[in-house]
Write a protein that holds these residues in place. Structure first.
Motif, short mmCIF file in Angstrom:
data_model
loop_
_atom_site.label_atom_id
_atom_site.label_comp_id
_atom_site.label_asym_id
_atom_site.label_seq_id
_atom_site.Cartn_x
_atom_site.Cartn_y
_atom_site.Cartn_z
N LYS A 30 -46.90 -27.15 80.00
CA LYS A 30 -46.64 -27.48 78.47
C LYS A 30 -46.14 -26.87 77.60
CE LYS A 30 -47.43 -32.93 79.29
NZ LYS A 30 -48.24 -33.82 78.89
N LYS A 31 -47.20 -25.44 77.90
CA LYS A 31 -47.01 -24.22 77.09
C LYS A 31 -45.64 -23.54 76.64
CE LYS A 31 -51.49 -22.75 78.84
NZ LYS A 31 -51.88 -21.93 78.92
N TYR A 57 -42.62 -22.81 73.28
CA TYR A 57 -42.80 -21.57 73.95
C TYR A 57 -43.93 -20.76 73.54
CZ TYR A 57 -41.15 -17.12 75.75
OH TYR A 57 -41.38 -15.87 76.74
N ASN A 58 -44.74 -20.44 74.88
CA ASN A 58 -46.33 -19.63 74.98
C ASN A 58 -47.63 -20.61 74.22
OD1 ASN A 58 -45.73 -17.59 76.65
ND2 ASN A 58 -44.83 -16.61 75.31
N GLY A 59 -47.38 -22.16 74.41
CA GLY A 59 -47.78 -23.09 73.67
C GLY A 59 -47.53 -23.56 71.80
N GLU A 60 -46.47 -22.39 71.72
CA GLU A 60 -46.08 -22.90 70.20
C GLU A 60 -44.63 -23.79 70.20
OE1 GLU A 60 -45.30 -18.90 66.96
OE2 GLU A 60 -46.84 -18.64 68.14
N GLN A 61 -44.97 -24.09 69.09
CA GLN A 61 -43.54 -25.52 68.40
C GLN A 61 -42.29 -24.00 68.34
OE1 GLN A 61 -44.04 -28.72 67.02
NE2 GLN A 61 -41.44 -28.90 66.25
N ILE A 62 -41.46 -23.80 68.65
CA ILE A 62 -40.74 -22.99 67.93
C ILE A 62 -39.96 -23.71 67.11
CG2 ILE A 62 -41.31 -21.41 69.51
CD1 ILE A 62 -38.73 -20.97 71.49
#
Length: 97
Positions: A30-31, A57-62
């Motif tokens: 889910k990252k 994306y990469n563990g960060e909500q964008i």
């Protein structure tokens, strides 16, 4: 661009040839993912069809977005309004592209 197409085609061939079992949703990484939630809410004589998206994306909500479509609870037909039918129980079909 040529290299990108070549790499993508090799990845597609490799994924088609592997005999792995499908992963359950709970096991997916889910990252980097998109979560889409569909919800139907009846409010008075209207039905709210709510779609909510969260993109990571990469563990960060964008990104996050919510859309609502409002319809009448009882559809109008040639015979008039049929109170036994309601749009809150219509099946949901999802198309992923």
């Amino acid at each position: 661009m040529k290299y990108l197409i070549g790499v993508l085609s090799l990845l597609a061939l490799a994924s088609c040839s592997s005999q792995e079992k499908e992963q359950k949703l709970e096991q997916l990484d889910k990252k980097s993912a998109r979560e889409v939630t569909l919800k139907t809410v009846v409010k008075g004589d209207s039905v709210l069809h709510i779609t909510t998206q969260h993109i990571w994306y990469n563990g960060e909500q964008i990104a996050a977005k919510s859309d609502t479509i409002i319809t009448a609870a009882a559809p109008n037909t040639w015979d008039g309004v049929d109170s036994t039918k309601t749009l809150s129980k219509v099946p949901i079909y999802v198309t992923v592209q």
